[in-house]
Every structure is written in C-alpha cells, then in structure tokens.
Design a protein around this motif. Structure first.
Motif, PDB file in Angstrom:
ATOM      1  N   ASN A 189       0.825  -1.212   0.000  1.00  0.00           N
ATOM      2  CA  ASN A 189       0.000   0.000   0.000  1.00  0.00           C
ATOM      3  C   ASN A 189       0.861   1.266   0.000  1.00  0.00           C
ATOM      4  O   ASN A 189       0.674   2.175   0.803  1.00  0.00           O
ATOM      5  CB  ASN A 189      -0.940   0.004   1.209  1.00  0.00           C
ATOM      6  CG  ASN A 189      -1.810  -1.236   1.255  1.00  0.00           C
ATOM      7  OD1 ASN A 189      -2.359  -1.657   0.241  1.00  0.00           O
ATOM      8  ND2 ASN A 189      -1.936  -1.822   2.436  1.00  0.00           N
TER       9      ASN A 189
ATOM     10  N   ASP B  18      -0.684   4.804  -0.122  1.00  0.00           N
ATOM     11  CA  ASP B  18      -1.316   5.217   1.138  1.00  0.00           C
ATOM     12  C   ASP B  18      -0.300   5.856   2.080  1.00  0.00           C
ATOM     13  O   ASP B  18      -0.624   6.772   2.835  1.00  0.00           O
ATOM     14  CB  ASP B  18      -1.958   4.009   1.837  1.00  0.00           C
ATOM     15  CG  ASP B  18      -3.169   3.465   1.074  1.00  0.00           C
ATOM     16  OD1 ASP B  18      -3.715   4.215   0.242  1.00  0.00           O
ATOM     17  OD2 ASP B  18      -3.537   2.303   1.309  1.00  0.00           O
TER      18      ASP B  18
ATOM     19  N   LYS C  15       1.062   9.374   0.464  1.00  0.00           N
ATOM     20  CA  LYS C  15       0.056  10.446   0.507  1.00  0.00           C
ATOM     21  C   LYS C  15       0.021  11.163   1.854  1.00  0.00           C
ATOM     22  O   LYS C  15      -0.493  12.284   1.955  1.00  0.00           O
ATOM     23  CB  LYS C  15      -1.334   9.876   0.200  1.00  0.00           C
ATOM     24  CG  LYS C  15      -1.590   9.642  -1.273  1.00  0.00           C
ATOM     25  CD  LYS C  15      -2.982   9.042  -1.466  1.00  0.00           C
ATOM     26  CE  LYS C  15      -3.251   8.726  -2.933  1.00  0.00           C
ATOM     27  NZ  LYS C  15      -4.563   8.067  -3.118  1.00  0.00           N
ATOM     28  N   LYS C  16       0.558  10.534   2.892  1.00  0.00           N
ATOM     29  CA  LYS C  16       0.581  11.141   4.226  1.00  0.00           C
ATOM     30  C   LYS C  16       1.882  11.897   4.490  1.00  0.00           C
ATOM     31  O   LYS C  16       2.037  12.523   5.538  1.00  0.00           O
ATOM     32  CB  LYS C  16       0.398  10.058   5.297  1.00  0.00           C
ATOM     33  CG  LYS C  16      -0.949   9.355   5.223  1.00  0.00           C
ATOM     34  CD  LYS C  16      -1.019   8.211   6.224  1.00  0.00           C
ATOM     35  CE  LYS C  16      -2.333   7.449   6.110  1.00  0.00           C
ATOM     36  NZ  LYS C  16      -2.378   6.277   7.018  1.00  0.00           N
TER      37      LYS C  16
ATOM     38  N   LYS D 273       0.391  14.372  -1.519  1.00  0.00           N
ATOM     39  CA  LYS D 273      -0.600  15.353  -1.097  1.00  0.00           C
ATOM     40  C   LYS D 273      -0.157  16.765  -1.479  1.00  0.00           C
ATOM     41  O   LYS D 273       0.994  16.986  -1.883  1.00  0.00           O
ATOM     42  CB  LYS D 273      -0.833  15.252   0.409  1.00  0.00           C
ATOM     43  CG  LYS D 273       0.339  15.712   1.269  1.00  0.00           C
ATOM     44  CD  LYS D 273      -0.024  15.627   2.758  1.00  0.00           C
ATOM     45  CE  LYS D 273       1.071  16.187   3.635  1.00  0.00           C
ATOM     46  NZ  LYS D 273       0.725  16.146   5.070  1.00  0.00           N
TER      47      LYS D 273
END
Length: 290
Positions: free
Chosen positions: A197, A200, A203-204, A224
């Motif tokens: 992943n 995921d 993106k943080k 992001k």
C-alpha cells in the motif's frame, strides 16, 4: 512551487570552500588534496570522476586521478588503496563505484582508512553517523540535508517518507532526518520494493526523499498538496526528440508531482551537484583534522 536549485546552492558552497582554501594559502598552509581511483572505462563513472576533478580545480584543491584498467585484480586495487592510506599528502580519497565483477566492493570499502573516507561509506563512519558523532557523512544524504537547511524547510515533527533503503542514500537519510539536528527531528518511514500500500503511505508524507531507482515512479496521485520532494534518481530514458536519443529523468514524475509540491528538486540540477559539493566539504574537513 519553489525549485530546490542544487546547482546554484552547490556553487555557493564551492565559493565558501574556495574562501577557506584561499585563507590556507595566505597562511602558507598546504591546500586540501583529494584523490580518486577509477577502475575501467564505464561512461557514467568517467563523467562523475572528471566532474569531481574539475570541481577540485575550481575550489583550489590539489587532485590526483588514478585510472586502472577493467581487468585490474582485487589485490592490485587494494595495494593502490594502501598507498593512498599511507600517503601523508593525500587528505581524502574515493574509489568510484561500481567496480568490475572480479572485485569485492565491500572488501574495497573496508580497506579505506576511515580518516580518509570522504565518501562516508566505511562502517566506522556509518557507525559514528548513527551515533550522531562527528564524522564524514555520505555525500548525497549530506547534500540533501544541506539543501533542506539552506532553503529553511521545516522538518521538525514532519512525516518524512524515504523511498529506498540503500546504504548510500536511503538508510543514511532515515538516520539523519530522525536525529536532533537542523533538517532533523522528523518522523521517518522507510519504504522499499516489499512495502505494501505504498501510495497510502506517500500520501501522508510532508517530505518525500525518492531514491528507489525506478524512473518517474512517484506520480502526482501518490502525493498530497504542498509536499516537499527530493528526487535522488537519475535515469536515461529513450527520447527520439533529443539529439543524443535520450533524456534524463528522476524517480519522480516531475510534471504531475510539481503541480502539488511546495518545493521540488529538478533532475538534472538538483541533488547531483550537491553530492560533489559535499564531497569537497568532507575533503576540507579531512584536511582541517590533519
């Protein structure tokens, strides 16, 4: 979006180093001397080494280039390394990687005197780095830290994702950015080829250091808004529109990621020039120690 201009920043660092060298000359002191060993005729390696020799000349260093044929034995290379280890006129030296198949790369790195290991690859220097003790930092991570500091990018408490776990970039970056230092105090996650992943996780991230070795792997949908991007990769990608038949690409898909990034390094002109500048800085440090 702000470009993290490694070429401009590296030139500033070289000017600072040249000022130090000029001060040495005025005092009648010996200037720093960097040596490099190049085995074989790999095109990329020859380009890198010649750039380092040129940079030495620019800042006023003495430099020595030892060129050995592709068929050089491990024993002969180790003998050359021993010569440099014991030569009091040489402050620091590097063995350009990669090496031919008949030579054990790890054995070669272990043979370099840690006090002259301006690449920062010897286990003694890696251990000192991990313990936050004075040492030679690996040149590429050192250059990245310098870029973050000079552009005053806030790292304290930020989520940093390091893509790649190599001993040259990924591992050192994860250590340095988690330490109590400028461009440190971050919460660091290391991802690699077995990570699940991945998007995921990225993106943080507030800051991403991409050193995964796959051209244009990190895309805009994986990050992001306002992320800081450090692109360490450099790959020749076929391009029929170019005279030489290729273009240089990083590990980041610049067009899509730059639309979201607050800061981003270009390829070329980002991390690459910083690596050479920090090698010179390590050599200056080696001379001052001696």
């Amino acid at each position: 979006m702000t470009i993290l201009d490694g070429k401009k920043t590296s030139n500033e660092i070289k000017e600072e180093i040249a000022d130090n060298v000029n001060a040495m000359v005025k005092k009648g002191e010996r200037v720093p001397h960097l040596a490099a060993i190049l085995v074989g005729s790999d095109g990329a390696s020859m380009t890198y080494v010649n750039a380092k020799v040129k940079a030495c000349k620019r800042v006023g260093f003495d430099s020595t280039l030892i060129e050995l044929p592709e068929y050089t034995t491990e024993e002969d290379l180790l003998e050359k390394i021993n010569d440099l280890n014991t030569n009091v006129a040489i402050d620091g030296f590097i063995v350009q990687l990669p090496l031919p198949d008949q030579i054990d790369e790890q054995k070669v790195l272990m043979a370099i005197n840690p006090d002259k290991d301006v690449d920062g690859f010897h286990p003694v220097n890696v251990g000192r780095m991990a313990l936050d003790l004075p040492t030679f930092l690996p040149a590429t991570p050192y250059g990245i830290m310098e870029l973050l500091e000079r552009y005053q990018i806030e790292t304290s408490g930020k989520n940093v994702v390091v893509m790649g776990r190599s001993h040259i970039v990924g591992r050192p970056m994860s250590i340095l950015m988690s330490q109590k230092r400028k461009a440190g105090d971050a919460t660091v996650t290391v991802v690699h080829s077995r990570s699940k992943n991945l998007a995921d996780i990225t993106k943080k991230a507030d800051i991403i250091v991409a050193a995964i070795g796959i051209s244009e792997f990190l895309t805009g949908d994986m990050v992001k808004e306002d992320v800081v991007i450090i692109d360490v990769g450099i790959t020749r990608v076929p391009d029929a529109t170019k005279k030489n038949g290729y273009r240089l690409a990083g590990d980041v898909h610049f067009e899509s990621v730059s639309k979201k990034a607050s800061y981003i390094t270009p390829v070329p002109g980002g991390v690459g020039p910083m690596t050479i500048a920090m090698l010179l800085k390590n050599t200056l440090l080696a001379r001052e120690r001696r």
